[in-house]
Design a protein around this motif. Structure first.
Motif, mmCIF file in Angstrom:
data_model
loop_
_atom_site.group_PDB
_atom_site.id
_atom_site.type_symbol
_atom_site.label_atom_id
_atom_site.label_comp_id
_atom_site.label_asym_id
_atom_site.label_seq_id
_atom_site.Cartn_x
_atom_site.Cartn_y
_atom_site.Cartn_z
ATOM 1 N N ILE A 110 -7.271 15.836 6.652
ATOM 2 C CA ILE A 110 -8.459 16.641 6.940
ATOM 3 C C ILE A 110 -8.521 17.755 5.899
ATOM 4 C CG2 ILE A 110 -9.604 18.113 8.634
ATOM 5 C CD1 ILE A 110 -8.082 16.538 10.802
ATOM 6 N N SER A 111 -9.480 17.655 5.005
ATOM 7 C CA SER A 111 -9.573 18.620 3.908
ATOM 8 C C SER A 111 -10.078 19.973 4.403
ATOM 9 C CB SER A 111 -10.503 18.092 2.820
ATOM 10 O OG SER A 111 -10.553 19.000 1.732
ATOM 11 N N LYS A 112 -9.479 21.024 3.879
ATOM 12 C CA LYS A 112 -9.920 22.381 4.197
ATOM 13 C C LYS A 112 -10.693 23.000 3.037
ATOM 14 C CE LYS A 112 -6.133 23.185 7.444
ATOM 15 N NZ LYS A 112 -4.956 24.025 7.797
ATOM 16 N N VAL A 113 -10.923 22.176 1.983
ATOM 17 C CA VAL A 113 -11.709 22.652 0.847
ATOM 18 C C VAL A 113 -12.807 21.643 0.539
ATOM 19 C CG1 VAL A 113 -9.786 23.941 -0.158
ATOM 20 C CG2 VAL A 113 -10.169 21.560 -0.837
ATOM 21 N N ASP A 114 -13.851 22.097 -0.153
ATOM 22 C CA ASP A 114 -14.944 21.222 -0.545
ATOM 23 C C ASP A 114 -14.813 20.825 -2.018
ATOM 24 O OD1 ASP A 114 -15.737 23.433 -2.036
ATOM 25 O OD2 ASP A 114 -17.417 23.937 -0.733
ATOM 26 N N ILE A 185 -13.876 5.010 -9.502
ATOM 27 C CA ILE A 185 -15.024 5.573 -10.210
ATOM 28 C C ILE A 185 -15.394 6.914 -9.589
ATOM 29 C CG2 ILE A 185 -17.450 5.246 -10.801
ATOM 30 C CD1 ILE A 185 -16.937 2.275 -10.979
ATOM 31 N N ASP A 186 -15.317 7.952 -10.398
ATOM 32 C CA ASP A 186 -15.552 9.335 -9.964
ATOM 33 C C ASP A 186 -14.886 9.606 -8.608
ATOM 34 O OD1 ASP A 186 -16.588 11.611 -11.155
ATOM 35 O OD2 ASP A 186 -18.360 11.635 -9.901
ATOM 36 N N PRO A 187 -13.569 9.346 -8.517
ATOM 37 C CA PRO A 187 -12.874 9.527 -7.238
ATOM 38 C C PRO A 187 -12.869 10.988 -6.802
ATOM 39 C CG PRO A 187 -11.298 9.279 -9.031
ATOM 40 C CD PRO A 187 -12.653 8.981 -9.615
ATOM 41 N N SER A 188 -12.831 11.201 -5.507
ATOM 42 C CA SER A 188 -12.853 12.559 -4.939
ATOM 43 C C SER A 188 -11.461 13.179 -5.034
ATOM 44 C CB SER A 188 -13.334 12.506 -3.481
ATOM 45 O OG SER A 188 -14.630 11.963 -3.407
ATOM 46 N N LEU A 189 -11.080 13.554 -6.239
ATOM 47 C CA LEU A 189 -9.745 14.104 -6.474
ATOM 48 C C LEU A 189 -9.607 15.538 -5.986
ATOM 49 C CD1 LEU A 189 -9.165 12.645 -10.058
ATOM 50 C CD2 LEU A 189 -8.380 11.739 -7.872
ATOM 51 N N TRP A 190 -10.737 16.145 -5.654
ATOM 52 C CA TRP A 190 -10.733 17.499 -5.104
ATOM 53 C C TRP A 190 -10.279 17.523 -3.651
ATOM 54 C CZ3 TRP A 190 -13.606 17.609 -0.737
ATOM 55 C CH2 TRP A 190 -14.583 16.606 -0.595
ATOM 56 N N TYR A 191 -10.333 16.376 -2.982
ATOM 57 C CA TYR A 191 -10.134 16.330 -1.534
ATOM 58 C C TYR A 191 -8.729 16.829 -1.170
ATOM 59 C CZ TYR A 191 -10.633 14.731 3.275
ATOM 60 O OH TYR A 191 -10.719 14.677 4.653
ATOM 61 N N SER A 192 -8.661 17.625 -0.115
ATOM 62 C CA SER A 192 -7.397 18.240 0.343
ATOM 63 C C SER A 192 -6.665 18.929 -0.801
ATOM 64 C CB SER A 192 -6.493 17.205 1.026
ATOM 65 O OG SER A 192 -6.904 16.992 2.360
ATOM 66 N N ASP A 193 -7.469 19.587 -1.650
ATOM 67 C CA ASP A 193 -6.924 20.417 -2.723
ATOM 68 C C ASP A 193 -5.980 19.629 -3.634
ATOM 69 O OD1 ASP A 193 -6.816 22.780 -4.122
ATOM 70 O OD2 ASP A 193 -5.209 23.642 -2.924
ATOM 71 N N GLY A 194 -6.435 18.445 -4.062
ATOM 72 C CA GLY A 194 -5.659 17.648 -5.014
ATOM 73 C C GLY A 194 -4.630 16.739 -4.376
ATOM 74 N N GLN A 220 -17.458 11.316 -14.274
ATOM 75 C CA GLN A 220 -18.453 12.131 -14.965
ATOM 76 C C GLN A 220 -17.944 13.566 -15.030
ATOM 77 O OE1 GLN A 220 -20.543 14.546 -13.210
ATOM 78 N NE2 GLN A 220 -19.701 14.157 -11.165
ATOM 79 N N ASN A 221 -18.274 14.232 -16.136
ATOM 80 C CA ASN A 221 -17.710 15.564 -16.341
ATOM 81 C C ASN A 221 -18.626 16.701 -15.923
ATOM 82 O OD1 ASN A 221 -19.596 15.631 -18.415
ATOM 83 N ND2 ASN A 221 -18.096 15.254 -20.044
ATOM 84 N N GLY A 222 -19.697 16.368 -15.184
ATOM 85 C CA GLY A 222 -20.595 17.418 -14.718
ATOM 86 C C GLY A 222 -19.996 18.271 -13.617
ATOM 87 N N ALA A 223 -19.147 17.663 -12.782
ATOM 88 C CA ALA A 223 -18.450 18.403 -11.726
ATOM 89 C C ALA A 223 -17.110 18.870 -12.303
ATOM 90 C CB ALA A 223 -18.250 17.521 -10.501
ATOM 91 N N LYS A 224 -17.079 20.087 -12.830
ATOM 92 C CA LYS A 224 -15.952 20.539 -13.643
ATOM 93 C C LYS A 224 -14.618 20.508 -12.906
ATOM 94 C CE LYS A 224 -18.827 23.417 -16.631
ATOM 95 N NZ LYS A 224 -19.093 24.792 -17.158
ATOM 96 N N HIS A 225 -14.641 20.924 -11.633
ATOM 97 C CA HIS A 225 -13.394 20.978 -10.868
ATOM 98 C C HIS A 225 -12.801 19.579 -10.706
ATOM 99 C CE1 HIS A 225 -10.435 22.333 -7.993
ATOM 100 N NE2 HIS A 225 -10.929 21.577 -7.030
ATOM 101 N N ARG A 231 -8.696 14.471 -15.455
ATOM 102 C CA ARG A 231 -7.986 14.532 -16.738
ATOM 103 C C ARG A 231 -6.496 14.772 -16.522
ATOM 104 N NH1 ARG A 231 -12.172 18.342 -17.858
ATOM 105 N NH2 ARG A 231 -14.028 17.286 -18.694
ATOM 106 N N ASN A 232 -6.166 15.663 -15.607
ATOM 107 C CA ASN A 232 -4.758 15.962 -15.323
ATOM 108 C C ASN A 232 -4.033 14.741 -14.759
ATOM 109 O OD1 ASN A 232 -5.079 18.593 -16.206
ATOM 110 N ND2 ASN A 232 -5.425 19.422 -14.148
ATOM 111 N N LEU A 233 -4.706 13.994 -13.870
ATOM 112 C CA LEU A 233 -4.080 12.808 -13.287
ATOM 113 C C LEU A 233 -3.852 11.742 -14.351
ATOM 114 C CD1 LEU A 233 -3.092 11.160 -10.869
ATOM 115 C CD2 LEU A 233 -5.466 10.456 -10.471
#
Length: 279
Positions: A110-114, A185-194, A220-225, A231-233
Motif C-alpha cells: 500500500i503506497s503512501k506516496v504518489d 513499459i513506463d513501469p510505476s517505479l515511484w510506487y511505495s517510494d521505489g 518516457q522522460n516527461g515524468a522526471k521522478h 535510469r537508476n534501476l
C-alpha cells in the motif's frame, strides 16, 4: 435528399464492413480459469500462431491489461511474425474485471506516496496490496493451464506490462517466476517510494543466477521522478551484469509511450530472427 441517402448508405456500409473486418481479425479465443489463489474465475484470451502445430513448442507472451493493450500488441506481433522478424508465439491476454481489481492485483503493498513522491492516502487495503495472490495465479495456475492445453516452450515465457503492469512484471521477477523475459513499459517505479528497486536489489543474487532472465525497460522522460528511478534501476542491473535492454522516449506521455516503446522492444526481440516472409 439524394445526397443524404448516399451519405447514409456510405455510413451504413462503413459501419458493417468495419464490424465484419473486426470480427475476422479476432484471431484469438476466450477461455476461463477458476483461480483458487484469487478465489474467482478469470478470463484469458489466447492467440495461436497461424501455422500452430501440436508437435512444435512455442514461446509464450502474456499481456497484462489485455482490455487496453492486447489488440494493439497482437497487430504488431502478427505483422512482425508474418514478415519473418518475430518467432511464431502463443499470445495470452489477461484482462482486468474492474479497475479496482487491477490496482489490487498488481500492487504488492500500500503506497503512501504518489507519482511525484508526495504523501497520499489514495491507496488502501481495498484497492492495493494483493499482488501475491495474482502472482500465484499467473505463476502456477495460468502456467499449468497453458502447459496442459497448448504446446508451450516452458523455458520461454515473456510478461508484458505497462504502468502498474510494468511494476508487477518487475516485482514478480524477484521471486521464483515462470517468466524469463520481463517487458516493462513506463513501469510505476515511484510506487511505495521505489519498492521495485529495493526488491530487485535484495534479490540480486537470485536474479543473477537465472542465466536466461532478460529485462526490457522502456519509459518516457516527461515524468522526471519516475524517469530518474528508471535510469537508476537500469544502471543497477547493468552494473550487476544482468541482461537489460532499455529505451528512453522524449515528447511522449504515460499513455502514448506504449506504442513506440513496444515497437522498439519487438524490434530488439526480433533482431536475430530472420525467416522468410509468410506467403
Amino acid at each position: 435528399m439524394r445526397l443524404y441517402k448516399i451519405s447514409l448508405l456510405f455510413i451504413l456500409y462503413f459501419f458493417f464492413s468495419t464490424e465484419i473486418n473486426a470480427q475476422e481479425h479476432k484471431t484469438y479465443h476466450k477461455s476461463h480459469i477458476f483461480s483458487t489463489a484469487l478465489n474467482a474465475e478469470r478470463e484469458v484470451w489466447i492467440h495461436l500462431p497461424e501455422d500452430y502445430n501440436n508437435t512444435k513448442k512455442y514461446p509464450v507472451l502474456v499481456v497484462l491489461d489485455a482490455e487496453m493493450y492486447f489488440d494493439l500488441t497482437l497487430d504488431l506481433i502478427e505483422n512482425r511474425e508474418k514478415y519473418g522478424k518475430f518467432l511464431a508465439s502463443i499470445i495470452v491476454g489477461i484482462p482486468n474485471p474492474t479497475m479496482q481489481e487491477r490496482s489490487r492485483n498488481m500492487t504488492f503493498s500500500i503506497s503512501k506516496v504518489d507519482q511525484k513522491g508526495e504523501k497520499t492516502s489514495r491507496y488502501s487495503v481495498e484497492n492495493s496490496g494483493h499482488a501475491k495472490e495474482f502472482f500465484n495465479f499467473m505463476n502456477d495456475e495460468l502456467f499449468q493451464f497453458l502447459a496442459k492445453n497448448h504446446s508451450v516452450e516452458k523455458d520461454n515465457f515473456s510478461l508484458l506490462g505497462h504502468s502498474f503492469g510494468g511494476y508487477f512484471a518487475l516485482m514478480q521477477s524477484a521471486d521464483a517466476s515462470t517468466f524469463n523475459k520481463i517487458i516493462a513499459i513506463d513501469p510505476s517505479l515511484w510506487y511505495s517510494d521505489g519498492e521495485v528497486a529495493r526488491t530487485l536489489s535484495n534479490a540480486i543474487s537470485a536474479i543473477k543466477n537465472r542465466a536466461n532472465l532478460e529485462y526490457y525497460i522502456a519509459f518516457q522522460n516527461g515524468a522526471k521522478h519516475n524517469a530518474e528511478n528508471a535510469r537508476n534501476l537500469i544502471q543497477f542491473l547493468n552494473k550487476n551484469e544482468v541482461k537489460v535492454y532499455s529505451a528512453e522516449f522524449s515528447n511522449e506521455n504515460h499513455g502514448s509511450v506504449f506504442l513506440p516503446a513496444l515497437v522498439a522492444v519487438l524490434r530488439e526481440l526480433g533482431k536475430n530472427v530472420d525467416r522468410a516472409p509468410r506467403q
